[in-house]
Design a protein around this motif. Sequence first.
Motif, PDB file in Angstrom:
ATOM      1  N   ARG A  62       0.684  -1.177   0.009  1.00 32.38           N
ATOM      2  CA  ARG A  62      -0.002   0.032  -0.185  1.00 32.38           C
ATOM      3  C   ARG A  62       0.867   1.112   0.099  1.00 32.38           C
ATOM      4  N   VAL A  63       0.855   2.068  -0.810  1.00 32.25           N
ATOM      5  CA  VAL A  63       1.455   3.525  -1.196  1.00 32.25           C
ATOM      6  C   VAL A  63       1.238   4.367   0.207  1.00 32.25           C
ATOM      7  N   LEU A  67       6.976   6.380   1.169  1.00 35.16           N
ATOM      8  CA  LEU A  67       7.085   5.876  -0.261  1.00 35.16           C
ATOM      9  C   LEU A  67       7.369   6.668  -1.125  1.00 35.16           C
ATOM     10  N   LEU A  68       7.034   7.889  -1.022  1.00 34.57           N
ATOM     11  CA  LEU A  68       6.959   9.058  -2.025  1.00 34.57           C
ATOM     12  C   LEU A  68       8.386   9.945  -2.184  1.00 34.57           C
ATOM     13  N   GLY A  77      13.152   3.580  -6.382  1.00 35.51           N
ATOM     14  CA  GLY A  77      13.833   2.387  -5.245  1.00 35.51           C
ATOM     15  C   GLY A  77      12.652   1.496  -4.687  1.00 35.51           C
ATOM     16  N   VAL A  78      11.489   2.170  -4.509  1.00 31.57           N
ATOM     17  CA  VAL A  78      10.382   1.233  -3.940  1.00 31.57           C
ATOM     18  C   VAL A  78      10.295   0.092  -4.748  1.00 31.57           C
ATOM     19  N   THR A 113       0.947   7.528  -7.421  1.00 35.58           N
ATOM     20  CA  THR A 113       1.059   8.465  -6.482  1.00 35.58           C
ATOM     21  C   THR A 113       0.449   7.883  -5.053  1.00 35.58           C
ATOM     22  N   ASN A 114      -0.483   7.000  -5.299  1.00 34.09           N
ATOM     23  CA  ASN A 114      -1.285   6.293  -4.253  1.00 34.09           C
ATOM     24  C   ASN A 114      -1.797   5.075  -4.550  1.00 34.09           C
TER      25      ASN A 114
END
Length: 155
Positions: A62-63, A67-68, A77-78, A113-114
Amino acid sequence: MNPPNHSGEIRKKLDELLKIAHKRPLNQPELALLNENAIGFDATLGLRYTHITRGEVRAMVRVTPSLLQPWGLVNGGVYCSIAESVGSIAGVVQAGEVVVGVNNNTDFIKSVTNGIIEAHATPIQTGRRSQIWNIELRHEGKLVALSKLRTMTLG
């Protein structure tokens, strides 16, 4: 005073579950146990495994804001990290022993983005000493990154 370190016990549980997955797919209670006891970078990422068997591993992340990039996009890199984790678990299950990533080539295709990023690892080649895994990363069904991970067995 520091709390007791239970990572050795958790690692032992993880090893047992992956040995089971070498013989048959993990069931939902086993996947839940694995996810509830996540340690290390998988825990940091929030990686949740949804399917583990020889020849196929699936997981999701889940973003979250952590992680942004500063511009609000998932950091590249994520994607590499998800691929490394999922491909390495696939390699361990396939080989029945510890593997390490020796090359990770990830192409970024579309920004996220999400929401949820889903990963799906399948083998390209599984030899006795090395393996090559294809990892597709998707968001809302659309391919957002594609990784090729080469692993090497340590045994």
